[in-house]
Design a protein around this motif. Structure first.
Motif, PDB file in Angstrom:
ATOM      1  N   VAL A  75      -5.176   6.858  -1.688  1.00 57.88           N
ATOM      2  CA  VAL A  75      -6.327   7.437  -0.983  1.00 57.88           C
ATOM      3  C   VAL A  75      -7.482   6.442  -0.962  1.00 57.88           C
ATOM      4  O   VAL A  75      -8.136   6.245   0.072  1.00 57.88           O
ATOM      5  N   ALA A  76      -7.753   5.798  -2.100  1.00 60.27           N
ATOM      6  CA  ALA A  76      -8.830   4.811  -2.163  1.00 60.27           C
ATOM      7  C   ALA A  76      -8.567   3.651  -1.199  1.00 60.27           C
ATOM      8  O   ALA A  76      -9.482   3.151  -0.534  1.00 60.27           O
ATOM      9  N   LEU A  77      -7.304   3.243  -1.094  1.00 57.33           N
ATOM     10  CA  LEU A  77      -6.946   2.162  -0.170  1.00 57.33           C
ATOM     11  C   LEU A  77      -7.184   2.595   1.274  1.00 57.33           C
ATOM     12  O   LEU A  77      -7.771   1.838   2.070  1.00 57.33           O
ATOM     13  N   LEU A  78      -6.744   3.788   1.625  1.00 54.68           N
ATOM     14  CA  LEU A  78      -6.948   4.271   2.991  1.00 54.68           C
ATOM     15  C   LEU A  78      -8.422   4.461   3.300  1.00 54.68           C
ATOM     16  O   LEU A  78      -8.867   4.204   4.436  1.00 54.68           O
ATOM     17  N   GLN A  79      -9.186   4.906   2.309  1.00 56.49           N
ATOM     18  CA  GLN A  79     -10.627   5.045   2.498  1.00 56.49           C
ATOM     19  C   GLN A  79     -11.239   3.695   2.862  1.00 56.49           C
ATOM     20  O   GLN A  79     -12.061   3.599   3.786  1.00 56.49           O
ATOM     21  N   ARG A  80     -10.825   2.658   2.150  1.00 55.00           N
ATOM     22  CA  ARG A  80     -11.384   1.323   2.385  1.00 55.00           C
ATOM     23  C   ARG A  80     -10.945   0.740   3.724  1.00 55.00           C
ATOM     24  O   ARG A  80     -11.749   0.146   4.446  1.00 55.00           O
ATOM     25  N   LEU A  81      -9.683   0.949   4.082  1.00 56.02           N
ATOM     26  CA  LEU A  81      -9.151   0.307   5.283  1.00 56.02           C
ATOM     27  C   LEU A  81      -9.329   1.124   6.558  1.00 56.02           C
ATOM     28  O   LEU A  81      -9.436   0.557   7.652  1.00 56.02           O
ATOM     29  N   ALA A  82      -9.358   2.471   6.421  1.00 52.20           N
ATOM     30  CA  ALA A  82      -9.318   3.299   7.635  1.00 52.20           C
ATOM     31  C   ALA A  82     -10.379   4.387   7.697  1.00 52.20           C
ATOM     32  O   ALA A  82     -10.517   5.040   8.731  1.00 52.20           O
ATOM     33  N   GLY A  83     -11.108   4.617   6.622  1.00 56.11           N
ATOM     34  CA  GLY A  83     -12.205   5.569   6.684  1.00 56.11           C
ATOM     35  C   GLY A  83     -11.875   6.980   6.230  1.00 56.11           C
ATOM     36  O   GLY A  83     -10.748   7.291   5.816  1.00 56.11           O
ATOM     37  N   ASP A  84     -12.894   7.852   6.336  1.00 60.98           N
ATOM     38  CA  ASP A  84     -12.826   9.201   5.784  1.00 60.98           C
ATOM     39  C   ASP A  84     -11.696  10.042   6.357  1.00 60.98           C
ATOM     40  O   ASP A  84     -10.982  10.719   5.619  1.00 60.98           O
ATOM     41  N   ARG A  85     -11.557  10.047   7.683  1.00 59.36           N
ATOM     42  CA  ARG A  85     -10.602  10.968   8.312  1.00 59.36           C
ATOM     43  C   ARG A  85      -9.176  10.712   7.827  1.00 59.36           C
ATOM     44  O   ARG A  85      -8.425  11.647   7.546  1.00 59.36           O
ATOM     45  N   VAL A  86      -8.812   9.461   7.713  1.00 60.01           N
ATOM     46  CA  VAL A  86      -7.462   9.110   7.281  1.00 60.01           C
ATOM     47  C   VAL A  86      -7.292   9.419   5.796  1.00 60.01           C
ATOM     48  O   VAL A  86      -6.286  10.017   5.381  1.00 60.01           O
ATOM     49  N   ALA A  87      -8.273   9.056   4.993  1.00 62.39           N
ATOM     50  CA  ALA A  87      -8.189   9.326   3.554  1.00 62.39           C
ATOM     51  C   ALA A  87      -8.151  10.825   3.285  1.00 62.39           C
ATOM     52  O   ALA A  87      -7.396  11.294   2.419  1.00 62.39           O
ATOM     53  N   ASP A  88      -8.930  11.599   4.032  1.00 66.47           N
ATOM     54  CA  ASP A  88      -8.961  13.046   3.823  1.00 66.47           C
ATOM     55  C   ASP A  88      -7.611  13.698   4.147  1.00 66.47           C
ATOM     56  O   ASP A  88      -7.241  14.702   3.540  1.00 66.47           O
ATOM     57  N   ALA A  89      -6.892  13.128   5.106  1.00 70.70           N
ATOM     58  CA  ALA A  89      -5.573  13.670   5.442  1.00 70.70           C
ATOM     59  C   ALA A  89      -4.617  13.550   4.265  1.00 70.70           C
ATOM     60  O   ALA A  89      -3.756  14.410   4.058  1.00 70.70           O
ATOM     61  N   LEU A  90      -4.757  12.500   3.464  1.00 66.48           N
ATOM     62  CA  LEU A  90      -3.903  12.339   2.292  1.00 66.48           C
ATOM     63  C   LEU A  90      -4.438  13.121   1.095  1.00 66.48           C
ATOM     64  O   LEU A  90      -3.683  13.436   0.173  1.00 66.48           O
ATOM     65  N   ARG A  91      -5.723  13.445   1.112  1.00 62.15           N
ATOM     66  CA  ARG A  91      -6.278  14.299   0.053  1.00 62.15           C
ATOM     67  C   ARG A  91      -5.857  15.759   0.216  1.00 62.15           C
ATOM     68  O   ARG A  91      -5.840  16.529  -0.742  1.00 62.15           O
ATOM     69  N   ALA A  92      -5.514  16.158   1.444  1.00 61.75           N
ATOM     70  CA  ALA A  92      -5.285  17.568   1.758  1.00 61.75           C
ATOM     71  C   ALA A  92      -4.273  18.264   0.855  1.00 61.75           C
ATOM     72  O   ALA A  92      -4.480  19.429   0.483  1.00 61.75           O
TER      73      ALA A  92
END
Length: 246
Positions: free
Chosen positions: A135-152
């Motif tokens: 999630v931290a990696l996706l947050q850094r590379l792709a932003g909130d929307r992508v990271a939030d999808a993996l947090r769901a």
């Protein structure tokens, strides 16, 4: 699916007290990882049904286990009569239902008096450190929307919240938190499954260039979870609620 969910199927079946001859429903069955475990436990005199919204998953499930009754439908409106089943189980689906309380009420409705309900949800993201790192990696590379999808999937990580949902549905449950181990052949197989499988299911599509960049970065970001033989192995926790209909 088996890499992440397979290790939990037996534990959830045990929480629901599944035995030979039982009539059992698996809600949000996906490709049938848990339903196949249930079928093995109920034996030839038992019955297992699986329900899911996704026709593609049900098609694969039916190929793998034609002896199970597979139905497409919503957890909030189960297509079975009152008191149809000895037990109802749901593995890692509740957090995605639009109306969680309505779905739990439906599970309670279709269980016989004295029947059992067992529902599993992932614990907090922090209890799955490899996913927290992803999630931290996706947050850094792709932003909130992508990271939030993996947090769901970790949305019901607070056991108190889960207990409240169950109580609102009229279910008095015991909740136990277990720690399991997830295994993937390597980092790429885990992360690619999320990027090409999970994210599109959540309405998030990444371009090919961004996917390849993320996979390269993941090899470094997740190397702490790689064993000497290259397998990816990490702990992940889940809350398992169990109840008996009075």
């Amino acid at each position: 699916m088996p890499a992440l969910f397979g290790a939990w199927a037996g534990r959830i079946a045990e929480a629901a007290g599944i035995r030979r001859g039982d009539q059992v429903l698996d809600v949000a069955c996906g490709t049938g990882v848990l339903a196949r475990e249930l079928l093995a436990r109920v034996g030839p005199d038992g019955f297992v049904a699986g329900l899911d919204l996704d026709p593609g998953m049900l098609e694969l499930a039916a190929e793998l286990a034609p002896g199970i009754e597979w139905r497409q439908g919503s957890a909030e409106s189960l297509p079975w009569p009152d008191a149809r089943f000895d037990a109802v189980v749901s593995q890692f689906g509740l957090m995605f239902f639009p109306d969680r309380v309505a779905a739990l009420r439906e599970m309670h409705r279709v269980v016989k008096r004295g029947g059992r309900i067992s529902v599993a949800v992932w614990a907090a993201l922090e209890s799955a450190p490899a996913y927290a790192a992803e999630v931290a990696l996706l947050q850094r590379l792709a932003g909130d929307r992508v990271a939030d999808a993996l947090r769901a999937p970790f949305a019901l990580g607070d056991a108190a919240h889960l207990r409240t949902l169950l109580a609102d549905a009229g279910i008095s449950a015991t909740i136990t938190t277990y720690v399991g181990v997830a295994r993937f052949p390597d980092v790429r197989s885990m992360v690619e499954a999320d990027l090409r499988g999970w994210l599109p299911l959540m309405g998030v599509a990444l371009g090919e260039e961004q996917i390849e960049e993320t996979l390269r970065e993941a090899e470094r970001a997740l190397r702490a979870f790689v064993t000497p033989n290259g397998e990816m192995r990490f702990e992940v926790a889940a809350h398992v609620a169990r109840a008996t209909k009075m």
